[in-house]
Design a protein around this motif. Structure first.
Motif, PDB file in Angstrom:
ATOM      1  N   PRO A  87       0.839  -1.199   0.000  1.00 28.38           N
ATOM      2  CA  PRO A  87       0.000   0.000   0.000  1.00 28.38           C
ATOM      3  C   PRO A  87       0.870   1.243   0.000  1.00 28.38           C
ATOM      4  CG  PRO A  87       0.061  -0.943   2.205  1.00 28.38           C
ATOM      5  CD  PRO A  87       0.790  -1.914   1.305  1.00 28.38           C
ATOM      6  N   GLY A  88       0.414   2.258  -0.684  1.00 29.94           N
ATOM      7  CA  GLY A  88       1.170   3.507  -0.751  1.00 29.94           C
ATOM      8  C   GLY A  88       1.253   4.028  -2.169  1.00 29.94           C
ATOM      9  N   GLY A  89       2.356   4.687  -2.466  1.00 25.59           N
ATOM     10  CA  GLY A  89       2.578   5.205  -3.806  1.00 25.59           C
ATOM     11  C   GLY A  89       2.105   6.616  -4.026  1.00 25.59           C
ATOM     12  N   ILE A  90       1.081   7.021  -3.290  1.00 28.15           N
ATOM     13  CA  ILE A  90       0.588   8.406  -3.332  1.00 28.15           C
ATOM     14  C   ILE A  90       0.168   8.771  -1.902  1.00 28.15           C
ATOM     15  CG2 ILE A  90      -0.058   8.578  -5.764  1.00 28.15           C
ATOM     16  CD1 ILE A  90      -2.762   7.886  -3.310  1.00 28.15           C
ATOM     17  N   ALA A  91      -0.054  10.064  -1.656  1.00 28.61           N
ATOM     18  CA  ALA A  91      -0.200  10.556  -0.281  1.00 28.61           C
ATOM     19  C   ALA A  91      -1.302   9.850   0.510  1.00 28.61           C
ATOM     20  CB  ALA A  91      -0.444  12.064  -0.293  1.00 28.61           C
ATOM     21  N   ILE A  92      -2.496   9.763  -0.050  1.00 27.86           N
ATOM     22  CA  ILE A  92      -3.612   9.165   0.694  1.00 27.86           C
ATOM     23  C   ILE A  92      -3.330   7.703   1.006  1.00 27.86           C
ATOM     24  CG2 ILE A  92      -6.041   8.491   0.550  1.00 27.86           C
ATOM     25  CD1 ILE A  92      -6.537  11.049  -1.068  1.00 27.86           C
ATOM     26  N   ALA A  93      -2.835   6.969   0.021  1.00 27.66           N
ATOM     27  CA  ALA A  93      -2.549   5.551   0.230  1.00 27.66           C
ATOM     28  C   ALA A  93      -1.416   5.343   1.227  1.00 27.66           C
ATOM     29  CB  ALA A  93      -2.221   4.881  -1.110  1.00 27.66           C
ATOM     30  N   GLU A  94      -0.446   6.260   1.255  1.00 27.99           N
ATOM     31  CA  GLU A  94       0.628   6.160   2.241  1.00 27.99           C
ATOM     32  C   GLU A  94       0.091   6.351   3.658  1.00 27.99           C
ATOM     33  OE1 GLU A  94       3.759   5.307   2.086  1.00 27.99           O
ATOM     34  OE2 GLU A  94       4.015   5.140  -0.083  1.00 27.99           O
ATOM     35  N   GLN A  95      -0.900   7.227   3.800  1.00 27.68           N
ATOM     36  CA  GLN A  95      -1.523   7.411   5.112  1.00 27.68           C
ATOM     37  C   GLN A  95      -2.244   6.141   5.559  1.00 27.68           C
ATOM     38  OE1 GLN A  95      -3.730  11.246   5.490  1.00 27.68           O
ATOM     39  NE2 GLN A  95      -2.682  11.821   3.595  1.00 27.68           N
ATOM     40  N   SER A 101       0.237   3.532   6.734  1.00 32.66           N
ATOM     41  CA  SER A 101       0.742   3.718   8.093  1.00 32.66           C
ATOM     42  C   SER A 101      -0.186   3.100   9.127  1.00 32.66           C
ATOM     43  CB  SER A 101       0.948   5.206   8.387  1.00 32.66           C
ATOM     44  OG  SER A 101      -0.287   5.895   8.445  1.00 32.66           O
ATOM     45  N   VAL A 102      -1.490   3.103   8.835  1.00 30.48           N
ATOM     46  CA  VAL A 102      -2.458   2.476   9.741  1.00 30.48           C
ATOM     47  C   VAL A 102      -2.375   0.955   9.648  1.00 30.48           C
ATOM     48  CG1 VAL A 102      -4.919   2.190  10.249  1.00 30.48           C
ATOM     49  CG2 VAL A 102      -4.024   4.451   9.645  1.00 30.48           C
ATOM     50  N   ILE A 103      -2.338   0.445   8.417  1.00 33.20           N
ATOM     51  CA  ILE A 103      -2.329  -1.010   8.213  1.00 33.20           C
ATOM     52  C   ILE A 103      -1.105  -1.666   8.844  1.00 33.20           C
ATOM     53  CG2 ILE A 103      -2.167  -2.851   6.493  1.00 33.20           C
ATOM     54  CD1 ILE A 103      -3.678  -1.041   4.551  1.00 33.20           C
ATOM     55  N   LEU A 104       0.063  -1.057   8.646  1.00 33.34           N
ATOM     56  CA  LEU A 104       1.309  -1.706   9.034  1.00 33.34           C
ATOM     57  C   LEU A 104       1.834  -1.285  10.406  1.00 33.34           C
ATOM     58  CD1 LEU A 104       3.199  -1.690   5.606  1.00 33.34           C
ATOM     59  CD2 LEU A 104       1.755  -3.473   6.611  1.00 33.34           C
ATOM     60  N   ASP A 105       1.100  -0.420  11.086  1.00 35.02           N
ATOM     61  CA  ASP A 105       1.517   0.018  12.417  1.00 35.02           C
ATOM     62  C   ASP A 105       1.579  -1.180  13.363  1.00 35.02           C
ATOM     63  OD1 ASP A 105       1.722   1.092  15.016  1.00 35.02           O
ATOM     64  OD2 ASP A 105       0.622   2.894  14.448  1.00 35.02           O
ATOM     65  N   LEU A 162     -10.250  -4.435   3.620  1.00 34.15           N
ATOM     66  CA  LEU A 162     -10.920  -3.244   3.088  1.00 34.15           C
ATOM     67  C   LEU A 162      -9.978  -2.047   3.027  1.00 34.15           C
ATOM     68  CD1 LEU A 162     -14.338  -3.691   4.906  1.00 34.15           C
ATOM     69  CD2 LEU A 162     -13.982  -3.767   2.433  1.00 34.15           C
ATOM     70  N   LEU A 163      -9.106  -1.926   4.010  1.00 36.55           N
ATOM     71  CA  LEU A 163      -8.133  -0.828   3.986  1.00 36.55           C
ATOM     72  C   LEU A 163      -7.160  -0.990   2.821  1.00 36.55           C
ATOM     73  CD1 LEU A 163      -7.326  -0.395   7.786  1.00 36.55           C
ATOM     74  CD2 LEU A 163      -8.456   1.263   6.297  1.00 36.55           C
ATOM     75  N   TYR A 164      -6.712  -2.205   2.590  1.00 35.92           N
ATOM     76  CA  TYR A 164      -5.834  -2.440   1.438  1.00 35.92           C
ATOM     77  C   TYR A 164      -6.547  -2.085   0.137  1.00 35.92           C
ATOM     78  CZ  TYR A 164      -1.866  -4.834   3.658  1.00 35.92           C
ATOM     79  OH  TYR A 164      -0.733  -5.125   4.377  1.00 35.92           O
ATOM     80  N   ALA A 165      -7.808  -2.501   0.021  1.00 37.79           N
ATOM     81  CA  ALA A 165      -8.561  -2.214  -1.201  1.00 37.79           C
ATOM     82  C   ALA A 165      -8.771  -0.717  -1.378  1.00 37.79           C
ATOM     83  CB  ALA A 165      -9.903  -2.942  -1.170  1.00 37.79           C
ATOM     84  N   ALA A 166      -9.014   0.003  -0.283  1.00 38.70           N
ATOM     85  CA  ALA A 166      -9.200   1.450  -0.364  1.00 38.70           C
ATOM     86  C   ALA A 166      -7.916   2.142  -0.811  1.00 38.70           C
ATOM     87  CB  ALA A 166      -9.645   1.992   0.990  1.00 38.70           C
ATOM     88  N   ALA A 167      -6.793   1.740  -0.228  1.00 37.29           N
ATOM     89  CA  ALA A 167      -5.504   2.313  -0.631  1.00 37.29           C
ATOM     90  C   ALA A 167      -5.220   1.993  -2.094  1.00 37.29           C
ATOM     91  CB  ALA A 167      -4.388   1.770   0.261  1.00 37.29           C
TER      92      ALA A 167
END
Length: 215
Positions: free
Chosen positions: A41-49, A52-56, A69-74
Motif C-alpha cells: 500500500p502507498g505510492g501516493i499521499a492518501i494511500a501512504e496514510q 501507516s495504519v495497516i502496518l503500524d 478493506l483498507l488495502y482495497a481502499a488504498a
C-alpha cells in the motif's frame, strides 16, 4: 499514444521485491521503456496514510476484514491517481505489490477466501490487472531470516506474524500461480539476488519479444 505496460512484483516477506523492482526499472529503461515505480500500500499521499495504519505494529487487534478493506481502499486511490495516469501517458509502471498480495495475505492466510477478497478488489481496480506479474517464491524461513539480518529494513506488523501465517501466505501465492498462469510467473527467490534477477530479466525479455519490443 500507445498505452504503457503495467507490471507487478509479488512475494512473501524478505523475498527481495524492492531490490528487484529497482534493478528491473533500470533494466527496462535500457530496453527503451519509460518506467515509473511505485508500491502498495502507498505510492501516493492518501494511500501512504492508509499504509501507516495497516502496518503500524501497535494495531495488533485489527480485524482481517478491516485489513482487507483498507488495502482495497488504498489500492483504489493509488490506481486512479497514479497507475491510470501513468499508463495513459504511454509510460510503464512496476508496482511493488498489487492485488495478488491481498488475495494471498487476506484471502488465503487470513482465511477470508480468495474469491471474496478478489471481488472487493475487482470493484476497486475496475477489473484491470497487471500485464505481467512476477512472483518471487521464497521459503518463509529464509525470508524471515533475511529480514532479521537486515538492520535497515522497516519492520512492520505483518513481519511479526507467526511462521505458520507466512507459510499460508506462500500457499496462497502458489494457488494464484495455478489460477493465473498466463499472467503470473514464479521465480525461485531462494537464490542469490543476482541469480534471481537474471531469471527475472529472462521473463521480461520474453514478454517484450511477444509485444514486439525486442527481436
Amino acid at each position: 499514444m500507445q498505452r504503457g505496460y503495467f507490471f507487478s512484483a509479488e512475494g512473501g516477506e524478505g523475498a527481495g521485491k524492492s531490490s528487484i523492482v529497482s534493478r528491473l526499472s533500470e533494466y527496462l529503461d535500457s530496453r527503451g521503456l519509460e518506467i515509473i515505480t511505485s508500491r502498495e500500500p502507498g505510492g501516493i499521499a492518501i494511500a501512504e496514510q492508509i499504509r501507516s495504519v495497516i502496518l503500524d505494529k501497535e494495531n495488533t487487534e485489527m480485524d482481517g476484514r478491516t485489513e482487507a478493506l483498507l488495502y482495497a481502499a488504498a489500492r483504489r486511490q493509488h490506481y486512479v491517481e497514479k497507475i491510470v495516469p501513468t499508463l495513459n501517458e504511454g509510460k510503464s509502471i512496476i508496482c511493488d505489490r498489487f492485488i495478488d498480495s491481498s488475495l494471498a495475505y487476506q484471502g488465503h492466510a487470513r482465511g477470508l477466501g480468495i474469491d471474496k477478497v478478489l471481488s472487493i478488489n475487482e470493484f476497486a481496480i475496475e477489473d484491470v490487472f497487471p500485464d505481467l506479474t512476477i512472483y518471487l517464491d521464497i521459503d518463509p524461513e529464509v525470508g524471515l531470516r533475511r529480514i532479521n539480518e537486515n538492520a535497515d529494513r522497516e519492520i512492520n506488523r505483518l513481519d511479526l506474524e507467526s511462521l505458520a501465517f507466512h507459510r499460508k501466505v506462500r500457499e496462497g501465492y502458489l494457488e494464484l500461480v495455478r489460477r493465473f498462469p498466463a499472467r503470473i510467473v514464479k521465480i525461485n527467490a531462494n537464490q542469490k539476488m543476482d541469480e534471481v534477477f537474471e531469471d527475472v530479466k529472462q521473463v521480461f525479455d520474453r514478454f517484450l519479444v511477444s509485444m514486439g519490443k525486442l527481436s
